[in-house]
Structure formats: structure tokens, C-alpha cells
Design an enzyme around this catalytic site. Structure first.
Site, PDB file in Angstrom:
ATOM      1  N   HIS A  48     -80.030  85.577  47.592  1.00 33.94           N
ATOM      2  CA  HIS A  48     -80.707  86.464  46.642  1.00 33.94           C
ATOM      3  C   HIS A  48     -80.894  85.826  45.272  1.00 33.94           C
ATOM      4  O   HIS A  48     -81.696  86.318  44.471  1.00 33.94           O
ATOM      5  CB  HIS A  48     -79.920  87.770  46.492  1.00 33.94           C
ATOM      6  CG  HIS A  48     -79.826  88.560  47.765  1.00 33.94           C
ATOM      7  ND1 HIS A  48     -80.934  89.060  48.416  1.00 33.94           N
ATOM      8  CD2 HIS A  48     -78.756  88.920  48.506  1.00 33.94           C
ATOM      9  CE1 HIS A  48     -80.547  89.704  49.507  1.00 33.94           C
ATOM     10  NE2 HIS A  48     -79.231  89.621  49.594  1.00 33.94           N
ATOM     11  N   ARG A  73     -73.510  80.622  50.324  1.00 38.91           N
ATOM     12  CA  ARG A  73     -74.271  81.509  51.204  1.00 38.91           C
ATOM     13  C   ARG A  73     -75.705  80.996  51.251  1.00 38.91           C
ATOM     14  O   ARG A  73     -76.418  81.022  50.257  1.00 38.91           O
ATOM     15  CB  ARG A  73     -74.253  82.957  50.723  1.00 38.91           C
ATOM     16  CG  ARG A  73     -75.115  83.851  51.632  1.00 38.91           C
ATOM     17  CD  ARG A  73     -74.850  85.316  51.463  1.00 38.91           C
ATOM     18  NE  ARG A  73     -75.318  85.841  50.188  1.00 38.91           N
ATOM     19  CZ  ARG A  73     -75.290  87.133  49.863  1.00 38.91           C
ATOM     20  NH1 ARG A  73     -74.789  88.024  50.720  1.00 38.91           N
ATOM     21  NH2 ARG A  73     -75.708  87.542  48.680  1.00 38.91           N
ATOM     22  N   ASP A  87     -73.082  69.111  53.150  1.00 34.46           N
ATOM     23  CA  ASP A  87     -73.215  67.744  52.646  1.00 34.46           C
ATOM     24  C   ASP A  87     -73.087  67.667  51.130  1.00 34.46           C
ATOM     25  O   ASP A  87     -72.622  66.650  50.601  1.00 34.46           O
ATOM     26  CB  ASP A  87     -74.553  67.137  53.081  1.00 34.46           C
ATOM     27  CG  ASP A  87     -74.530  66.631  54.513  1.00 34.46           C
ATOM     28  OD1 ASP A  87     -73.429  66.574  55.106  1.00 34.46           O
ATOM     29  OD2 ASP A  87     -75.605  66.294  55.050  1.00 34.46           O
ATOM     30  N   GLU A 153     -74.696  92.594  59.330  1.00 28.92           N
ATOM     31  CA  GLU A 153     -75.465  93.403  58.388  1.00 28.92           C
ATOM     32  C   GLU A 153     -76.467  94.335  59.054  1.00 28.92           C
ATOM     33  O   GLU A 153     -77.341  94.877  58.390  1.00 28.92           O
ATOM     34  CB  GLU A 153     -76.205  92.486  57.408  1.00 28.92           C
ATOM     35  CG  GLU A 153     -75.287  91.535  56.649  1.00 28.92           C
ATOM     36  CD  GLU A 153     -76.003  90.745  55.587  1.00 28.92           C
ATOM     37  OE1 GLU A 153     -76.027  91.212  54.430  1.00 28.92           O
ATOM     38  OE2 GLU A 153     -76.572  89.675  55.917  1.00 28.92           O
ATOM     39  N   ASP A 179     -76.629  96.020  53.049  1.00 25.40           N
ATOM     40  CA  ASP A 179     -77.643  95.832  54.085  1.00 25.40           C
ATOM     41  C   ASP A 179     -77.304  96.629  55.341  1.00 25.40           C
ATOM     42  O   ASP A 179     -78.190  97.225  55.958  1.00 25.40           O
ATOM     43  CB  ASP A 179     -77.793  94.347  54.432  1.00 25.40           C
ATOM     44  CG  ASP A 179     -78.819  93.653  53.548  1.00 25.40           C
ATOM     45  OD1 ASP A 179     -79.879  94.246  53.302  1.00 25.40           O
ATOM     46  OD2 ASP A 179     -78.551  92.529  53.114  1.00 25.40           O
TER      47      ASP A 179
END
Length: 257
Positions: A48, A73, A87, A153, A179
């Protein structure tokens, strides 16, 4: 193990693991501030928030030497996002909208090197602190450190929670409460019996397969509620709310002087 390197072991032990979440204030000092506050992990949002991997790389680097684990996330289930997050130095990834066992298996594969996955190899870079050494040892250390959080979710995800929890490599089932309530048709109704049942089912499903259940708790009432349901990985609040609530409380007090 202790500190950031021992986060996965602590999660697997079932003891409370407490952290926080960042959606807005992606400054280099954030990991040190969160560490000083007692956080064991920090969730860095790319779903988001309008952040780049360059920003994530700086924040993961700022966690080095601190007893805090950076977890990114990513926006969606995609190899290039999951592998790149690791990475650049993340100790784990959170993936939103995990609905099926097949999706969970893909996520686990993206996050692990062969023979347990198909993550591409790049050694002597950010994720292993640019150090020389045996690739075999580095692969083993990555496997011991990498935390994979599957966000539940949707009603489909709740229905498949046991199958998702059973996937090797998935460490935490994390309820995305807003959600989930939205997709259940009861937006924001967190006291609804159907939502409560979903919370309980996800927690039971995780524990049945030796995995942890997690949630981002907006307040201590939320934390108490989910702790009683067996949830053990909790992000206590998000940076925006912490700042806003602190300023609001201070200004309210100021105006009474």
C-alpha cells in the site's frame, strides 16, 4: 540464537514475538528507533505504500548490527518481488491475499534455494552482508533465517487455511483483518460472529501444523484478544497511527493547561 538472527526460531517455538509496521516513515533511523522501543521485527510495506526496492535496501541495511529483523511485505505473489526482497537484505517476506495451497507452495519455492525452491543465487551481496564464504553455508543460513508470512485476507483463504499452513516453508498465517472483513461483506465489523469464527479457525489451523498465527494489532485490546486465541506474532500498531495518536494526545493535554 538471539536477536534478529533468531527470529524464525522464536516464531517456531510459539512464544510471543512482538514488532511493529511501517507504511509511511521510511527513514534510515526507523530501525534503530523501533529497536530502542523493543520491537523484534519491523514490517516494511510495499503493498500500500509507494516505496521502491532502493528504499527497502537502505532500511534493511540500517537493520544490520541491530536486534531487529526487517520483513518486507511485497505487493503480490511474484517471483521477482519475493526473491528481490530477500536479496536486498530482508529476513523474511509477507505476501498478501494468499488463498490456496498452490499459491503458498509457489511463495515458499520463490523464497528458498534448491533443492527446496527455485530462488536464484547471488552471493556476496546485501543478503549475506557482502561476506565471502561457502555457498553451501550461506544457503543453510538463509533457510534458517528466512521467515515466510502468508496473509489470509479472504473467505477462500480462511477456508484453505489448514492446507496453506501445511505447506513446508510457510511460517506464519497472518490475518489481514480489514481486507478479510471487507471480503466477508462485513467491513470493519471485527466483533461480528463470522469474523470471530474466522479468527479462531486461522489460529487453530496454524497451530495444528506447527505454524504461528499473526496479526497487526491497532491497540492493546486487539493484542489481548488475539493472544487469547493463540496468536503469537503481533505487530503492535503502524507508524502513521503511532505518530498521529501521540501528537493528538499531546495536543489534547496541551490545550488543558
Amino acid at each position: 540464537m538471539s536477536g534478529a538472527s533468531g527470529l524464525k526460531a522464536r516464531i517456531q517455538s510459539g512464544e510471543l514475538v512482538a514488532g511493529t509496521m511501517a507504511l509511511e516513515f521510511f527513514v534510515p533511523g526507523l530501525p534503530a528507533i523501533a529497536t530502542a522501543a523493543g520491537a523484534e521485527f519491523i514490517l516494511l510495506d510495499m503493498e500500500h505504500a509507494a516505496t521502491s526496492f532502493e528504499t527497502m535496501r537502505v532500511l534493511c541495511a540500517a537493520c544490520r548490527g541491530l536486534s531487529i529483523a526487517p520483513i518486507i511485505r511485497v505487493p503480490t505473489t511474484e517471483y521477482s518481488l519475493i526473491a528481490r526482497a530477500l536479496d536486498v537484505g530482508a529476513h523474511g517476506v509477507m505476501v498478501p491475499m494468499v488463498n490456496t495451497e498452490e499459491q503458498a507452495r509457489l511463495i515458499a519455492s520463490c523464497a528458498h534455494y534448491p533443492p527446496n525452491g527455485h530462488r536464484g543465487a547471488a552471493f556476496g551481496v546485501a543478503h549475506d552482508d557482502y561476506l565471502p564464504g561457502s555457498p553451501i553455508d550461506k544457503i543453510a543460513r538463509a533457510a534458517a533465517r528466512t521467515v515466510i508470512i502468508a496473509q489470509i485476507e479472504s473467505p477462500q483463504g480462511v477456508g484453505n487455511a489448514e492446507a496453506i499452513a501445511a505447506v513446508p516453508g510457510i511460517d506464519v498465517l497472518w490475518v489481514g483483518h480489514f481486507d478479510l472483513s471487507n471480503f466477508m461483506g462485513i467491513p470493519g465489523q471485527f466483533d461480528h460472529p463470522d469474523f470471530e469464527a474466522a479468527l479462531r479457525h486461522v489460529g487453530r489451523s496454524a497451530r495444528a501444523h506447527g505454524k504461528a498465527a499473526g496479526l497487526m494489532a491497532g491497540d492493546l485490546g486487539w493484542s489481548k484478544r488475539v493472544r487469547e486465541l493463540g496468536y503469537s506474532v503481533i505487530a503492535q500498531g503502524v507508524d502513521v497511527a503511532h505518530y498521529q495518536n501521540s501528537v493528538a494526545a499531546s495536543l489534547k493535554t496541551l490545550r488543558t493547561l
